[in-house]
Design a protein around this motif. Structure first.
Motif, PDB file in Angstrom:
ATOM      1  N   GLU A 147       0.811  -1.218   0.000  1.00 45.26           N
ATOM      2  CA  GLU A 147       0.000   0.000   0.000  1.00 45.26           C
ATOM      3  C   GLU A 147       0.846   1.271   0.000  1.00 45.26           C
ATOM      4  O   GLU A 147       0.391   2.315  -0.474  1.00 45.26           O
ATOM      5  N   ASP A 148       2.056   1.210   0.536  1.00 48.20           N
ATOM      6  CA  ASP A 148       2.936   2.376   0.581  1.00 48.20           C
ATOM      7  C   ASP A 148       3.536   2.706  -0.784  1.00 48.20           C
ATOM      8  O   ASP A 148       4.186   3.740  -0.938  1.00 48.20           O
ATOM      9  N   LYS A 149       3.344   1.837  -1.743  1.00 56.32           N
ATOM     10  CA  LYS A 149       3.883   2.005  -3.088  1.00 56.32           C
ATOM     11  C   LYS A 149       5.403   2.179  -3.065  1.00 56.32           C
ATOM     12  O   LYS A 149       5.956   3.052  -3.718  1.00 56.32           O
ATOM     13  N   THR A 150       6.057   1.291  -2.306  1.00 57.90           N
ATOM     14  CA  THR A 150       7.520   1.281  -2.272  1.00 57.90           C
ATOM     15  C   THR A 150       8.087   0.038  -2.953  1.00 57.90           C
ATOM     16  O   THR A 150       9.301  -0.066  -3.124  1.00 57.90           O
ATOM     17  N   VAL A 151       7.191  -0.893  -3.336  1.00 58.70           N
ATOM     18  CA  VAL A 151       7.628  -2.139  -3.980  1.00 58.70           C
ATOM     19  C   VAL A 151       6.657  -2.472  -5.115  1.00 58.70           C
ATOM     20  O   VAL A 151       5.445  -2.480  -4.921  1.00 58.70           O
TER      21      VAL A 151
ATOM     22  N   GLN B 299       4.675   7.412 -10.762  1.00 60.48           N
ATOM     23  CA  GLN B 299       3.542   7.909  -9.972  1.00 60.48           C
ATOM     24  C   GLN B 299       3.964   8.453  -8.615  1.00 60.48           C
ATOM     25  O   GLN B 299       3.203   9.161  -7.974  1.00 60.48           O
ATOM     26  N   VAL B 300       5.173   8.088  -8.165  1.00 56.87           N
ATOM     27  CA  VAL B 300       5.630   8.470  -6.831  1.00 56.87           C
ATOM     28  C   VAL B 300       7.012   9.129  -6.927  1.00 56.87           C
ATOM     29  O   VAL B 300       7.709   8.979  -7.921  1.00 56.87           O
ATOM     30  N   THR B 301       7.396   9.831  -5.855  1.00 53.67           N
ATOM     31  CA  THR B 301       8.706  10.487  -5.848  1.00 53.67           C
ATOM     32  C   THR B 301       9.713   9.774  -4.960  1.00 53.67           C
ATOM     33  O   THR B 301      10.887  10.095  -5.001  1.00 53.67           O
ATOM     34  N   HIS B 302       9.259   8.811  -4.171  1.00 56.71           N
ATOM     35  CA  HIS B 302      10.179   8.094  -3.288  1.00 56.71           C
ATOM     36  C   HIS B 302      10.797   6.884  -4.001  1.00 56.71           C
ATOM     37  O   HIS B 302      10.368   6.502  -5.081  1.00 56.71           O
TER      38      HIS B 302
ATOM     39  N   ALA C 138      14.681   7.494 -12.089  1.00 55.26           N
ATOM     40  CA  ALA C 138      15.742   7.660 -11.084  1.00 55.26           C
ATOM     41  C   ALA C 138      15.365   7.070  -9.727  1.00 55.26           C
ATOM     42  O   ALA C 138      16.256   6.712  -8.953  1.00 55.26           O
ATOM     43  N   ASN C 139      14.086   6.940  -9.434  1.00 55.53           N
ATOM     44  CA  ASN C 139      13.694   6.418  -8.125  1.00 55.53           C
ATOM     45  C   ASN C 139      13.701   4.890  -8.058  1.00 55.53           C
ATOM     46  O   ASN C 139      13.319   4.309  -7.049  1.00 55.53           O
ATOM     47  N   HIS C 140      14.186   4.234  -9.106  1.00 59.65           N
ATOM     48  CA  HIS C 140      14.376   2.776  -9.070  1.00 59.65           C
ATOM     49  C   HIS C 140      15.509   2.478  -8.093  1.00 59.65           C
ATOM     50  O   HIS C 140      16.659   2.804  -8.338  1.00 59.65           O
TER      51      HIS C 140
ATOM     52  N   ARG D 147      13.206  10.846  -0.468  1.00 59.44           N
ATOM     53  CA  ARG D 147      12.544  11.561  -1.564  1.00 59.44           C
ATOM     54  C   ARG D 147      13.578  11.877  -2.637  1.00 59.44           C
ATOM     55  O   ARG D 147      14.684  12.308  -2.345  1.00 59.44           O
ATOM     56  N   ILE D 148      13.199  11.670  -3.873  1.00 59.11           N
ATOM     57  CA  ILE D 148      14.040  12.046  -5.002  1.00 59.11           C
ATOM     58  C   ILE D 148      13.776  13.531  -5.263  1.00 59.11           C
ATOM     59  O   ILE D 148      12.638  13.953  -5.369  1.00 59.11           O
TER      60      ILE D 148
END
Length: 130
Positions: A10-14, A41-44, A75-77, A128-129
């Motif tokens: 749910e945190d959209k980190t994976v 979709q995310v900046t982290h 870049a956030n990969h 955060r990127i």
């Protein structure tokens, strides 16, 4: 399509990509495009789980796929965890370190989905990127 791509938490980190059966070159390109779109979709930082336990065959042009992913992933990969890797996969990761350094900057191997999530939890430092 032999690949499904979706958020793993749910945190959209994976992001998890589940590969099954005979995976074609087009399947890889589509999965990379879908993964990149989710990451954008995310900046982290976002980790990528490649769940490959049920792959029967893959294209012989994997160097082309790796270069494509290297260009497409944002870049956030943060890195990847591969589940179900064979000896050939490990060789390809070593090749990727020279031809696709962004793609292969952090690659880990796991036996199960739970192991993959544990590796990411140990490595992940939310940032955060800019």
């Amino acid at each position: 399509m032999s690949v499904q791509v979706f958020w793993d938490n749910e945190d959209k980190t994976v992001i998890r990509a589940v590969y099954e059966g005979d995976v074609t070159l087009e399947d890889y390109y589509t999965a990379i495009d879908q993964t990149a779109a989710l990451m954008q979709q995310v900046t982290h930082s976002v980790y990528h789980i490649l769940h490959r336990q049920n792959v029967r065959s893959q294209p012989s042009t994997m160097a082309t796929v790796m270069r494509y992913a290297n260009r497409k992933l944002p870049a956030n990969h943060a890195g990847s965890v591969i589940i179900g890797s064979r000896a050939l996969t490990k060789i390809l990761v070593n090749i990727a370190k020279s031809i696709a350094p962004h793609l292969a900057k952090e690659v880990y191997f796991a036996d199960t989905l739970e192991d993959a999530r544990r590796i990411i939890a140990q490595q992940h430092q939310p940032s955060r990127i800019v």
